[in-house]
Motif scaffolding. Structure first.
Motif, PDB file in Angstrom:
ATOM      1  N   ALA A   1       0.852  -1.191   0.000  1.00  0.00           N
ATOM      2  CA  ALA A   1       0.000   0.000   0.000  1.00  0.00           C
ATOM      3  C   ALA A   1       0.882   1.232   0.000  1.00  0.00           C
ATOM      4  O   ALA A   1       1.955   1.249   0.614  1.00  0.00           O
ATOM      5  CB  ALA A   1      -0.914  -0.006   1.219  1.00  0.00           C
TER       6      ALA A   1
ATOM      7  N   ASN B   1       1.543   5.153   1.021  1.00  0.00           N
ATOM      8  CA  ASN B   1       1.143   6.143   2.017  1.00  0.00           C
ATOM      9  C   ASN B   1       0.586   7.380   1.324  1.00  0.00           C
ATOM     10  O   ASN B   1       1.065   7.789   0.268  1.00  0.00           O
ATOM     11  CB  ASN B   1       2.335   6.536   2.890  1.00  0.00           C
ATOM     12  CG  ASN B   1       2.775   5.399   3.792  1.00  0.00           C
ATOM     13  OD1 ASN B   1       1.934   4.655   4.297  1.00  0.00           O
ATOM     14  ND2 ASN B   1       4.070   5.252   3.997  1.00  0.00           N
ATOM     15  N   THR B   2      -0.418   7.968   1.921  1.00  0.00           N
ATOM     16  CA  THR B   2      -0.990   9.213   1.395  1.00  0.00           C
ATOM     17  C   THR B   2      -0.623  10.338   2.363  1.00  0.00           C
ATOM     18  O   THR B   2       0.486  10.383   2.866  1.00  0.00           O
ATOM     19  CB  THR B   2      -2.514   9.073   1.256  1.00  0.00           C
ATOM     20  OG1 THR B   2      -3.058   8.646   2.514  1.00  0.00           O
ATOM     21  CG2 THR B   2      -2.859   8.037   0.184  1.00  0.00           C
TER      22      THR B   2
ATOM     23  N   GLU C   1      -0.356  12.427   5.789  1.00  0.00           N
ATOM     24  CA  GLU C   1      -0.136  11.976   7.159  1.00  0.00           C
ATOM     25  C   GLU C   1      -1.474  11.848   7.890  1.00  0.00           C
ATOM     26  O   GLU C   1      -2.323  12.738   7.842  1.00  0.00           O
ATOM     27  CB  GLU C   1       0.770  12.964   7.904  1.00  0.00           C
ATOM     28  CG  GLU C   1       1.183  12.478   9.290  1.00  0.00           C
ATOM     29  CD  GLU C   1       2.191  13.417   9.954  1.00  0.00           C
ATOM     30  OE1 GLU C   1       2.438  13.238  11.148  1.00  0.00           O
ATOM     31  OE2 GLU C   1       2.697  14.322   9.254  1.00  0.00           O
TER      32      GLU C   1
ATOM     33  N   GLU D   1      -3.788   9.713   7.171  1.00  0.00           N
ATOM     34  CA  GLU D   1      -4.775   9.033   6.341  1.00  0.00           C
ATOM     35  C   GLU D   1      -4.407   7.564   6.174  1.00  0.00           C
ATOM     36  O   GLU D   1      -3.250   7.169   6.294  1.00  0.00           O
ATOM     37  CB  GLU D   1      -4.892   9.714   4.979  1.00  0.00           C
ATOM     38  CG  GLU D   1      -5.475  11.111   5.037  1.00  0.00           C
ATOM     39  CD  GLU D   1      -5.715  11.687   3.648  1.00  0.00           C
ATOM     40  OE1 GLU D   1      -5.581  10.928   2.668  1.00  0.00           O
ATOM     41  OE2 GLU D   1      -6.030  12.879   3.562  1.00  0.00           O
ATOM     42  N   THR D   2      -5.381   6.754   5.880  1.00  0.00           N
ATOM     43  CA  THR D   2      -5.169   5.325   5.696  1.00  0.00           C
ATOM     44  C   THR D   2      -4.404   5.066   4.400  1.00  0.00           C
ATOM     45  O   THR D   2      -4.771   5.613   3.350  1.00  0.00           O
ATOM     46  CB  THR D   2      -6.518   4.586   5.640  1.00  0.00           C
ATOM     47  OG1 THR D   2      -7.258   4.884   6.824  1.00  0.00           O
ATOM     48  CG2 THR D   2      -6.310   3.079   5.522  1.00  0.00           C
ATOM     49  N   PRO D   3      -3.327   4.255   4.438  1.00  0.00           N
ATOM     50  CA  PRO D   3      -2.603   3.925   3.206  1.00  0.00           C
ATOM     51  C   PRO D   3      -3.526   3.290   2.169  1.00  0.00           C
ATOM     52  O   PRO D   3      -4.488   2.592   2.518  1.00  0.00           O
ATOM     53  CB  PRO D   3      -1.533   2.930   3.682  1.00  0.00           C
ATOM     54  CG  PRO D   3      -1.348   3.247   5.132  1.00  0.00           C
ATOM     55  CD  PRO D   3      -2.699   3.651   5.629  1.00  0.00           C
ATOM     56  N   VAL D   4      -3.219   3.527   0.891  1.00  0.00           N
ATOM     57  CA  VAL D   4      -4.050   3.015  -0.205  1.00  0.00           C
ATOM     58  C   VAL D   4      -3.507   1.659  -0.672  1.00  0.00           C
ATOM     59  O   VAL D   4      -2.386   1.585  -1.185  1.00  0.00           O
ATOM     60  CB  VAL D   4      -4.060   4.008  -1.384  1.00  0.00           C
ATOM     61  CG1 VAL D   4      -4.883   3.450  -2.539  1.00  0.00           C
ATOM     62  CG2 VAL D   4      -4.589   5.365  -0.941  1.00  0.00           C
TER      63      VAL D   4
END
Length: 289
Positions: free
Chosen positions: A14, A16-17, A19, A21-24
């Motif tokens: 995944a 990271n987006t 800070e 936020e849930t990783p994609v």
């Protein structure tokens, strides 16, 4: 699976987006294996995970879940990274991002010099690589004077001079005109057929994928189809459902079947289409084409 050269086992990754936020998720418990010497095309719309998978085969990215093995080497083991990157060469979409020197032969020699290869060996390997991709006569040219297809062949020469067992190409023809595309794909096929180099080709051109030994189709981080081109492209509706096209001859035969014309569902190219259509006309009219 000891005979498999590239292996992904339950691979997850995944990005990271922002800070907090849930990783994609991009790869979801993906498993596949590619034997040595195979030519594999990987298809998928943007965001399907195909480029992320490609970068795992060269250890540019490392698994967040699961494992990836290259020639039996675990990509998560730090001391394996250098031998893995010497085993698997990467070619990217824009050749200008890989060309670093002002003379073609110097560019092909660049990685070898960094590897500490002896000068005599560098000379021989550079000449061999340029001859292999049909660019030897341009060895003293400036890269900026070359066409897009020629630049991409120089980039491929720089990779094969390192003598990798495998080349992963991430949409290498996306920025090229039809002539450049033919040049590059012809070079890739030659490397696979004549030298037994394992090829993983990420592409969005269906006609390129149709020339591979095997086609993997990805969607939402998982593999949805994996077979020889004829069988994969016979799933026209399934491919369209995930936003992909099929070769033009396959599309035309699919539409004609829908209109009641009894054509096979595994036609890939124009010659095959004409041949099958002639058979039908011959049966109906008793005449050849």
């Amino acid at each position: 699976m000891k005979d498999q050269f590239l292996q992904a086992q339950h691979l997850s990754f995944a990005y990271n987006t922002e800070e907090g936020e849930t990783p994609v998720p991009v790869l979801r418990e993906l498993s596949t294996a590619i034997p040595k010497g195979q030519f594999v095309a990987v298809l998928g719309h943007n965001g399907s995970g195909k480029s992320t998978l490609a970068k795992h085969f060269n250890a540019i990215l490392l698994p967040q879940g699961g494992t990836v093995y290259v020639g039996g080497m675990d990509t998560r083991v730090e001391e394996n990274l250098l031998p893995i990157r010497q085993t698997v060469g990467m070619v990217f979409q824009n050749p200008d991002n890989q060309i670093v020197a002002t003379i073609v032969e110097e560019d092909v020699a660049f990685a070898l010099e960094n590897m500490g290869v002896a000068p005599d060996d560098i000379r021989r390997r550079v000449d061999e690589a340029l001859k292999t991709v049909g660019m030897y006569e341009f060895r003293e040219h400036a890269p900026h004077q070359l066409s897009g297809g020629q630049k991409q062949r120089v980039a491929i020469a720089g990779v094969i001079a390192m003598r990798p067992a495998c080349i992963v190409l991430d949409e290498p023809t996306a920025m090229l005109d039809p002539k450049g595309r033919r040049e590059v794909i012809g070079t890739i096929r030659s490397l696979n057929r004549e030298f037994g180099i394992t090829v993983v080709l990420i592409t969005h051109y269906m006609d390129e994928a149709a020339r591979a030994d095997r086609v993997i189709v990805m969607n939402d981080g998982q593999i949805i189809l994996d077979d020889v081109p004829k069988k994969v492209f016979s799933h026209v509706a399934a491919l369209k459902e995930v936003g992909l096209d099929v070769p033009q001859a396959t599309e035309l035969s699919y539409e004609l079947r829908g209109a009641g014309v009894n054509l096979p569902d595994d036609i890939l190219d124009d010659e095959e289409f004409v041949r099958e259509l002639c058979k039908l006309l011959n049966k109906r009219e008793g005449e050849g084409c």
